[in-house]
Design a protein around this motif. Structure first.
Motif, short mmCIF file in Angstrom:
data_model
loop_
_atom_site.label_atom_id
_atom_site.label_comp_id
_atom_site.label_asym_id
_atom_site.label_seq_id
_atom_site.Cartn_x
_atom_site.Cartn_y
_atom_site.Cartn_z
N ALA A 12 69.91 44.64 64.70
CA ALA A 12 69.13 45.68 64.02
C ALA A 12 68.66 45.21 62.64
O ALA A 12 67.55 45.49 62.22
CB ALA A 12 69.94 46.95 63.89
N TRP A 13 69.51 44.46 61.96
CA TRP A 13 69.15 44.05 60.60
C TRP A 13 67.90 43.19 60.62
O TRP A 13 66.93 43.44 59.90
CB TRP A 13 70.32 43.28 59.96
N TRP A 14 67.92 42.21 61.45
CA TRP A 14 66.80 41.27 61.48
C TRP A 14 65.52 41.99 61.89
O TRP A 14 64.47 41.87 61.26
CB TRP A 14 67.11 40.14 62.46
N ALA B 268 64.76 49.26 52.68
CA ALA B 268 65.19 50.35 53.57
C ALA B 268 66.60 50.06 54.08
O ALA B 268 66.99 48.89 54.18
CB ALA B 268 64.23 50.46 54.74
N SER B 269 67.34 51.10 54.38
CA SER B 269 68.66 50.84 54.93
C SER B 269 68.52 50.72 56.45
O SER B 269 67.73 51.39 57.09
CB SER B 269 69.65 51.92 54.53
N VAL B 270 69.32 49.83 56.98
CA VAL B 270 69.22 49.50 58.40
C VAL B 270 69.99 50.55 59.20
O VAL B 270 71.14 50.84 58.87
CB VAL B 270 69.82 48.10 58.63
N PRO B 271 69.36 51.14 60.23
CA PRO B 271 70.10 52.15 61.00
C PRO B 271 71.36 51.54 61.62
O PRO B 271 71.27 50.52 62.32
CB PRO B 271 69.12 52.58 62.09
N PRO B 272 72.52 52.10 61.36
CA PRO B 272 73.75 51.54 61.92
C PRO B 272 73.86 51.90 63.40
O PRO B 272 73.16 52.80 63.87
CB PRO B 272 74.85 52.24 61.12
N PRO C 202 68.35 35.22 61.39
CA PRO C 202 68.95 36.06 62.43
C PRO C 202 70.45 35.86 62.43
O PRO C 202 70.95 34.91 61.83
CB PRO C 202 68.33 35.52 63.73
N GLU C 203 71.14 36.76 63.10
CA GLU C 203 72.60 36.65 63.16
C GLU C 203 72.98 35.30 63.74
O GLU C 203 72.33 34.81 64.67
CB GLU C 203 73.20 37.72 64.08
#
Ligand code: 4AZ
Length: 860
Positions: A474-476, A486-490, A597-598
């Protein structure tokens, strides 16, 4: 049933008729004549059903057990905090932490059938007292039972009669068909529509072991649930019929010997109607003593008739005691590409449009398939001629109704319409509906996904529909396409975008001309429709999809039976669940840059690191600085003195020649080499123009640039490979020396704009130098920035990119320069500050640094 309903009931007579009330009067409705998956009841069928009102609307159900007593659920009157993260247990409508609501705020409505209009015999009673067991704390801990004493007795009649209560010895056989009733939601988050007719649903009693077995399987967010004594389950492993929010407190009744006994009180469940998640009820029989105690002295009291002997003797062997888990009925395909839900919608006068079968009777498709009908309420005039072709069906289906999403005309993320078939199709291996995600679904990073045709477009080339993709974190995805900061939707919150990374090399020159796709992602062999995308994007592959999960409630509301399925995969991997709040690093005017990316993703950790293959002889390190440009060290790409441009190929997304996979590569030819104008010596930095742009992906994303010196508070690395054959990327930690120290160390011999670095202990030999590795820093905000490229033959000296800002910006056009704020600019300190012994130590930066630290900062 919604909490917000306003009762339009006329308060009828208030005068009670106490009358004599005997055991024989309970549980016998006068002969006459949702809840999830239920249907309208007939008036007078369930005369003990009452509606509990608070603040002018229905909140919970209840059952009349004696003229002055109503049985209900404790959680209707007591607040439970904190609430679980997902709405899997009832929402207590009123929140006053742990306290009992004042009885005076409640009223009991008796004898109602439709809450939209009064009926003869309907009347309202005030509540004199609410009684809850001392050991009640929250629904999951049991004892979810309450008694309400009415301020005056109910007026008994054909539509108002008490139910019979079971004694503590009463046994209800597993598998018995019983009935639950209420005005609750007809599906999760979907209130009962007008005229609010009391719903009934037949539910089977489930044995304790069978129910525990179902609830022991991890549900959303890995939740399991321990069934406690005093709880009872009713429903079906396959779900679909159930109680729901607003039914709480209402009765579950079973008929024995011609009378109805209340076996349970609607209490809670994981969602409503979900597979393997039957409703949980408070068992009434164990509360015989408690009820008797509370009502003692009140005449007439509730009736506890003895269990009819035939019911007791006829108790069958416990059924369903083995663990029968229902398997998903949706989302199974023989092989990827042979999608049994693929629906081809044919509208006269236009090309076929692709959608997906989501239930026996409904097809989901982009609303843009039906341009003239997106925002119109009127049915299409030629609907009779519309057809839907489903796999393995001999003939195309006829269409009964078109329901576009209300936002379809202006919101691409809601570009959806539902088509109802005239007749439901029999589900089998094909056609079979696709599974749809609930709003809280979390498609794990690394999920295996595929593309399927969606909407109108050119016929898909065979191979592309088989293209395999891996879902990115989601972060990437969010930071690449979302807003900066913006905050990343958890996990658990609907994502704003879903990003697939393709498992296949991006081939130069191949055009991806069909860009209308849906994204199918697989969990435990079951396919979910995860995302949609229906707009052309030139030749590019779709890199970002709108998530479908936000539309789950709309789809179930319209279709009443689409196959929404709980999340099936919970393997978070060794990292475990990522729950820290994350925000996105700053964007540049030209979008996001410098994101990694992760590490979990297929070993490609450095999306901007390019292998620059020069004339088939050597390989230089390059850095992607814009979608069509790579920066490299001039000495590495151009032979000294040579003026001809060599044949150069650039590979991005490589993670070493072996043993890591090569599958995510992107390759391009270099069509020109640009050098800045310099007087005298050849300039150290060269820009390589690629034959075509690269799309942002985890294999190819430009790094950020910045106009100043080194970013404040950043950690910096020399990135290269140790072995020129193997080329597995390695990063060596370094500190960048201050301009003064650098200047002194090299006796002022360096060209302006040269950076010197000091390697962290033991890191010196990590990268080989012939490839001219780059120097990068990660800023405090999380973005990676390019700082310089290695100077010929040196490990410690780098040609800084900052001073070349103007040239890079002009040449590249969309160079991702971060705003200058926060970075110190180049210092031009005088050389007279150098300590005298530094020259001798210049062969060893570490020794020189040591010397410098011994020297007082201000000399002379
Ligand atoms: C509720 O919120 C509720 N499916 C009641 C019953 C169930 C779930 C929720 C069982 O009142």
């Amino acid at each position: 049933m919604s909490q917000h309903l306003l009762l339009r009931l006329v308060i009828l007579a208030i005068s009670p008729i106490p009358g004599a009330f005997q055991d024989s009067d309970c549980g016998r409705p006068e002969p006459s004549a949702r809840i999830v998956g239920g249907s309208d009841s007939q008036p007078g069928t369930w005369p003990w059903q009452v509606s509990l009102h608070h603040g002018g609307g229905h909140i919970c159900g209840g059952s009349l057990i004696a003229p002055s007593w109503v049985l209900s659920a404790a959680h209707c009157f007591v607040t439970v905090c904190p609430l679980p993260r997902v709405h899997l247990t009832p929402f207590p409508p009123r929140r006053r932490n742990g306290t009992l609501e004042p009885a005076a705020e409640w009223s009991v409505v008796l004898g109602v059938h439709s809450q939209d209009g009064p009926l003869d015999g309907a009347h309202v009673r005030a509540v004199a007292a609410i009684l809850v067991p001392d050991n009640y704390s929250s629904v999951e801990r049991g004892a979810d039972v309450a008694l309400l004493r009415l301020a005056s007795p109910a007026r008994l009649g054909p539509s108002v009669r008490p139910v019979c209560l079971p004694r503590s010895s009463h046994r209800f056989a597993h598998g018995t068909a019983c009935w639950a009733t209420g005005w609750g939601d007809v599906q999760e988050e979907d209130p009962l529509p007008l005229p609010w007719v009391l719903q009934e649903v037949e539910l089977r009693l489930l044995g304790e072991a069978a129910c525990q077995c179902l609830y022991s399987r991890p549900g959303p967010f890995n939740l399991t649930f321990q069934l406690l004594p005093g709880m009872l389950c009713a429903g079906y492993p396959e779900g679909r019929r159930d109680t729901c929010q607003g039914d709480s407190g209402g009765p579950l009744v079973c008929e024995e010997g011609g009378r109805w006994f209340q076996a349970g009180i609607t209490s809670f469940g994981f969602g409503c109607g979900r597979r393997n998640r039957p409703g949980v009820f408070t068992a009434v029989a164990p509360y015989e003593a408690w009820i008797r105690e509370q009502v003692s002295g009140s005449e007439p009291g509730p009736a506890f008739p003895t269990q009819p002997p035939e019911a007791q003797s006829g108790l069958p062997e416990p059924m369903n005691e083995n663990c029968t888990i229902a398997l998903p009925e949706c989302g199974k395909a023989r092989r990827p590409g042979a999608w049994p839900w693929e629906a081809q919608v044919m509208v006269p006068g236009s090309r076929p449009c692709y959608g997906a079968l989501v239930s026996e009777s409904w097809v989901l498709a982009p609303a843009s398939c039906f341009p003239g009908h997106i925002s119109s309420d009127r049915p299409p005039s030629d609907l009779d001629y519309w057809r839907v072709q489903l796999p393995s069906r001999p003939r195309a289906e006829q269409v009964a109704r078109l329901v576009p999403h209300e936002n379809a005309s202006w919101d691409d993320a809601s570009n959806l319409a539902l088509l109802q078939l005239r007749a439901p199709v029999n589900l089998s291996a094909a056609p079979r509906p696709v599974c749809l995600p609930h709003p809280e679904h979390y498609f794990l990073p690394g999920s295996r996904c595929r593309l399927a045709r969606w909407g109108r477009g050119e016929p898909a080339p065979g191979a592309s529909s088989l293209l395999e993709a891996e879902l990115l974190g989601a972060w990437w995805c969010h930071c690449l396409y979302g807003r900066q900061g913006a905050s990343v939707p958890p996990p658990g919150e609907p994502p704003q975008a879903l990003c697939p990374a393709y498992q296949e090399e991006e081939v130069e020159g191949s055009c991806w001309n069909y860009s209308h796709w849906s994204l199918l992602c697989r969990e435990e062999g079951t396919w979910f429709l995860a995302g949609i995308r229906d707009f052309p994007s030139d030749c590019l592959r779709p890199r970002v999809f709108y998530p479908l999960q936000t539309h789950g409630p709309w789809i179930s509301h319209v279709t009443r039976g689409a196959y929404l399925e709980d999340q099936l995969a919970w393997d978070w991997g060794p990292e475990g669940e990522e729950t820290e709040a994350q925000t996105c690093p700053p964007h540049t005017e030209n979008g996001a840059c410098g994101l990694r990316p992760e590490p979990a993703l297929m070993g490609v950790l450095w999306p901007w690191l390019a292998e620059v293959h020069v004339a088939g002889e050597r390989v230089c390190a390059g850095i992607l600085v814009a979608p069509g440009w790579v920066l490299a060290a001039t000495h590495c790409v151009l032979r000294p003195g040579s003026t001809t441009v060599p044949y150069i190929e650039v590979y991005l997304g490589r993670a070493g020649a072996s043993p890591l996979p090569q599958s995510h590569q992107v390759s391009r030819l270099v069509i020109s080499i640009r050098l800045p104008r310099h007087l005298g010596l050849r300039p150290p930095l060269a820009l390589l123009e690629l034959s075509s742009r690269v799309e942002p992906s985890p294999s190819a994303l430009p790094i950020c640039l910045h106009p100043g010196g080194t970013p404040l508070g950043a950690s910096c690395w020399v990135l290269g490979w140790k072995d020129p054959q193997d080329r597995v990327p390695v990063a060596a930690a370094v500190s960048i020396l201050t301009p003064r120290l650098c200047h002194c160390l090299y006796q002022g011999l360096l060209p302006p704009g040269t950076l010197c670095v000091l390697y962290a202990e033991g890191q010196e030999d990590r990268c080989e130098v012939t490839s001219a590795p780059p120097l990068l820093c990660q800023t405090e905000g999380g973005s990676w920035v390019l700082v310089g490229m290695a100077v010929r033959g040196s490990r410690e000296l780098f040609a800084a990119t900052g001073p070349e800002e103007a040239w890079i910006s002009q040449t590249v056009g969309e160079a991702p320069f971060l705003p200058p704020s926060g970075f110190p600019h180049w210092l031009t300190e005088g050389s007279d500050l150098c300590p005298p012994d530094m020259a001798r130590a210049s062969g060893s930066p570490r020794a020189a640094l040591f010397l410098l630290l011994l020297t007082p900062l201000i000399q002379g």
